[in-house]
Design an enzyme around this catalytic site. Structure first.
Site, PDB file in Angstrom:
ATOM      1  N   PHE A 155       0.863  -1.225   0.041  1.00  0.00           N
ATOM      2  CA  PHE A 155      -0.171   0.161  -0.070  1.00  0.00           C
ATOM      3  C   PHE A 155       0.808   1.286  -0.020  1.00  0.00           C
ATOM      4  O   PHE A 155       1.771   1.375   0.785  1.00  0.00           O
ATOM      5  CB  PHE A 155      -0.792   0.089   1.207  1.00  0.00           C
ATOM      6  CG  PHE A 155      -2.232   0.904   1.454  1.00  0.00           C
ATOM      7  CD1 PHE A 155      -3.304   0.530   0.853  1.00  0.00           C
ATOM      8  CD2 PHE A 155      -1.634   2.310   1.906  1.00  0.00           C
ATOM      9  CE1 PHE A 155      -4.368   1.464   0.958  1.00  0.00           C
ATOM     10  CE2 PHE A 155      -2.672   3.032   1.903  1.00  0.00           C
ATOM     11  CZ  PHE A 155      -3.992   2.591   1.434  1.00  0.00           C
ATOM     12  N   ASP A 158       3.363  -3.766   9.261  1.00  0.00           N
ATOM     13  CA  ASP A 158       2.180  -3.289   9.173  1.00  0.00           C
ATOM     14  C   ASP A 158       0.935  -4.278   9.357  1.00  0.00           C
ATOM     15  O   ASP A 158       0.984  -4.968   8.227  1.00  0.00           O
ATOM     16  CB  ASP A 158       2.063  -2.135   7.914  1.00  0.00           C
ATOM     17  CG  ASP A 158       1.069  -1.448   7.308  1.00  0.00           C
ATOM     18  OD1 ASP A 158      -0.302  -1.783   8.056  1.00  0.00           O
ATOM     19  OD2 ASP A 158       0.984  -0.506   7.029  1.00  0.00           O
ATOM     20  N   TYR A 188      -9.984   0.781  11.424  1.00  0.00           N
ATOM     21  CA  TYR A 188     -11.181   0.796  10.464  1.00  0.00           C
ATOM     22  C   TYR A 188     -11.500   0.002   9.309  1.00  0.00           C
ATOM     23  O   TYR A 188     -12.435  -0.160   8.646  1.00  0.00           O
ATOM     24  CB  TYR A 188     -11.379   2.504   9.752  1.00  0.00           C
ATOM     25  CG  TYR A 188     -10.280   2.624   8.694  1.00  0.00           C
ATOM     26  CD1 TYR A 188     -10.214   2.235   7.694  1.00  0.00           C
ATOM     27  CD2 TYR A 188      -9.146   3.489   9.383  1.00  0.00           C
ATOM     28  CE1 TYR A 188      -8.882   2.316   6.979  1.00  0.00           C
ATOM     29  CE2 TYR A 188      -8.057   3.916   8.670  1.00  0.00           C
ATOM     30  CZ  TYR A 188      -7.889   3.322   7.244  1.00  0.00           C
ATOM     31  OH  TYR A 188      -6.875   3.491   6.433  1.00  0.00           O
ATOM     32  N   LYS A 189     -10.446  -1.149   9.193  1.00  0.00           N
ATOM     33  CA  LYS A 189     -10.815  -2.086   8.401  1.00  0.00           C
ATOM     34  C   LYS A 189     -11.382  -3.325   9.190  1.00  0.00           C
ATOM     35  O   LYS A 189     -12.531  -3.189   9.424  1.00  0.00           O
ATOM     36  CB  LYS A 189      -9.557  -2.619   7.669  1.00  0.00           C
ATOM     37  CG  LYS A 189      -8.977  -1.408   6.623  1.00  0.00           C
ATOM     38  CD  LYS A 189      -7.721  -1.686   6.125  1.00  0.00           C
ATOM     39  CE  LYS A 189      -7.182  -0.486   5.177  1.00  0.00           C
ATOM     40  NZ  LYS A 189      -5.773  -0.470   5.095  1.00  0.00           N
ATOM     41  N   ARG A 219     -11.068  -7.495  -5.472  1.00  0.00           N
ATOM     42  CA  ARG A 219     -10.762  -7.782  -4.101  1.00  0.00           C
ATOM     43  C   ARG A 219     -12.114  -8.166  -3.310  1.00  0.00           C
ATOM     44  O   ARG A 219     -13.082  -7.382  -3.384  1.00  0.00           O
ATOM     45  CB  ARG A 219     -10.157  -6.817  -3.384  1.00  0.00           C
ATOM     46  CG  ARG A 219      -8.697  -6.804  -3.277  1.00  0.00           C
ATOM     47  CD  ARG A 219      -7.925  -5.932  -2.485  1.00  0.00           C
ATOM     48  NE  ARG A 219      -8.849  -4.615  -2.117  1.00  0.00           N
ATOM     49  CZ  ARG A 219      -8.516  -3.666  -1.005  1.00  0.00           C
ATOM     50  NH1 ARG A 219      -7.282  -3.938  -0.606  1.00  0.00           N
ATOM     51  NH2 ARG A 219      -9.150  -2.908  -0.749  1.00  0.00           N
TER      52      ARG A 219
END
Ligand SMILES: *Cc1c(COP(=O)(O)O)cnc(C)c1O
Length: 409
Positions: free
Chosen positions: A125, A194, A219-220, A368
């Protein structure tokens, strides 16, 4: 499809996590396979945020002494068991981007040796590398990339710090945290893990893996809400009096003494910067309180069963349409299915969204689908696969409306 509706309903009846679904406020008619980008809303989040709004109205500034100010540490301790950390090793603050910057500065200040290289992985990312590049510009360190798929051991000469994701956001590839940490340490480097796509998606044992530094978002898979703060972990043996570079008043040893000079707090609080949002912390706290009840091994088992079910239902379609399934084998998989269709991937995802089946699309060509065992049933996944089949077989995705690009994909 080879698996019948009766089969999946039976799987739901036997699912030890089935009760959690009722604790999420999911909209009618939506099959949500995007909890890897933004988790769904826990029912308790609304009450919690309403409570904080009331507290603000009635208590005004007194609220800061009624749980708002120490929320970063309190929530860090709530999160710690979910990622294999102990009390005092985790603080919930800022976002991943800023937390990587702080840890880079902290680690490099501690090292004080001749090693100058910060290594980011290609294909991660992008913000993780962007902020490492920004850090190197101001610090005079050198930034390099580990080429995607490259052998890490061959790129560690002169490296001070590596930033790696435990689960790759595109492919869903899971790294062996203990083995990789050991390899990096043996080469004299440090590693910042991460956990954006692994925290809340699978069991994590930071302490057990020998990890010293980590960041991740809430928040995921952790369902903290849009803009919920990230977390930062430092193993207790590596917390000392070193500064982190974003030295703000909330990380000061006594913020309300208003001293002229900065002195870092002597614990994980030093990684705080300035004022945070009491509202979003209360939404996150409601979610994290629920995680204390989750059996992480049951979560992992269901996550793999859901992603396998989705692929099994669609195997023949993938083969017939030239859709490439790049989902890793179960032991090396996060909690997502990754499919490549360079020509039609974007339009297929849009046509699915129009039917209420929400996945997402990442350039180039990647579809995804995230699997969140707390609020997805086996039947949900079976139904989502059925929609996928219909969208592709009918050619529905060819409608021009599904080819228009929005700002957020
Ligand atoms: C989602 C994600 C981020 C998000 O970074 P923020 O600064 O919290 O917006 C960072 N890194 C990875 C690997 C991610 O998946």
């Amino acid at each position: 499809m080879r698996v019948s509706l009766d089969n999946v309903r039976e799987m739901d009846r036997q699912d030890p996590l089935a009760d959690f679904k009722r604790r999420f406020a999911l909209p009618e008619g939506v099959l949500y396979l995007d909890g890897n980008s933004l988790g769904a809303q826990p029912v308790a989040a609304k009450q919690a945020v309403d409570g904080t709004l009331d507290q603000w109205r009635t208590q005004l500034i007194k609220g800061w002494n009624q749980g708002w100010f120490d929320a970063p540490e309190r929530l860090g301790n709530l999160l710690a068991p979910v990622i294999g950390a102990q009390d005092g090793e985790v603080v919930v603050t800022d976002n991943i981007t800023l937390n990587i910057f702080k840890l880079l500065g902290y680690i490099l200040d501690k090292r004080q040796d001749e090693r100058r290289i910060v290594l980011s992985e290609g294909g991660n990312f992008p913000t993780d590398a962007y902020i490492a590049q920004g850090y190197c510009r101001v610090s005079g360190n050198e930034h390099r990339f580990l080429p995607e798929g490259g052998n890490l051991a061959e790129h560690l000469d002169g490296v001070a710090v590596v930033v790696l994701s435990q689960v790759n956001y595109r492919t869903g590839q899971l790294r062996d945290m203990a083995a990789t940490t050991q390899l990096v340490h043996e080469h004299g480097a440090e590693i910042i893990w991460d956990l954006a796509h692994s925290a809340g998606a699978l069991p994590i044992d930071l302490n057990g893996a020998g990890a010293r530094y980590a960041v991740g978002c809430t928040y995921k898979y952790l369902n903290g809400g849009p803009g919920a703060p990230a977390f930062l972990y430092v193993h207790r043996d590596h917390l000392d009096s070193t500064w982190q570079p974003l030295s703000g008043w909330h990380g000061h040893t006594s913020p309300f003494a208003f001293q002229a000079d900065y002195t870092p707090a002597n614990d994980i609080s030093r990684f705080r910067t300035g004022t945070h949002s009491a509202l979003i912390y209360s939404a996150l706290e409601a979610s994290l309180s629920m995680w204390a009840e989750v059996d992480m091994q049951a979560l992992r088992d269901k996550s793999l069963a859901l992603s396998n079910l989705f692929r099994e239902c669609l195997e023949d379609i993938f083969a017939a349409r030239g859709i490439e399934d790049i989902t890793p084998a179960a032991s090396q998989r996060g909690s997502q299915v990754s499919l490549i269709d360079g020509e039609n991937g974007y339009a297929i995802v849009q046509a699915l969204i129009a039917r209420g089946v929400i996945g997402d699309y990442r350039e180039p060509g990647l579809m995804r689908f995230g699997f969140t065992p707390l609020y997805l049933s086996y039947e949900d996944v079976w139904q989502a696969a059925q929609h996928f089949r219909e969208v592709v077989e009918s050619g529905e995705y060819q409608d021009p409306q599904f080819h228009v690009r929005g700002a957020v994909t």
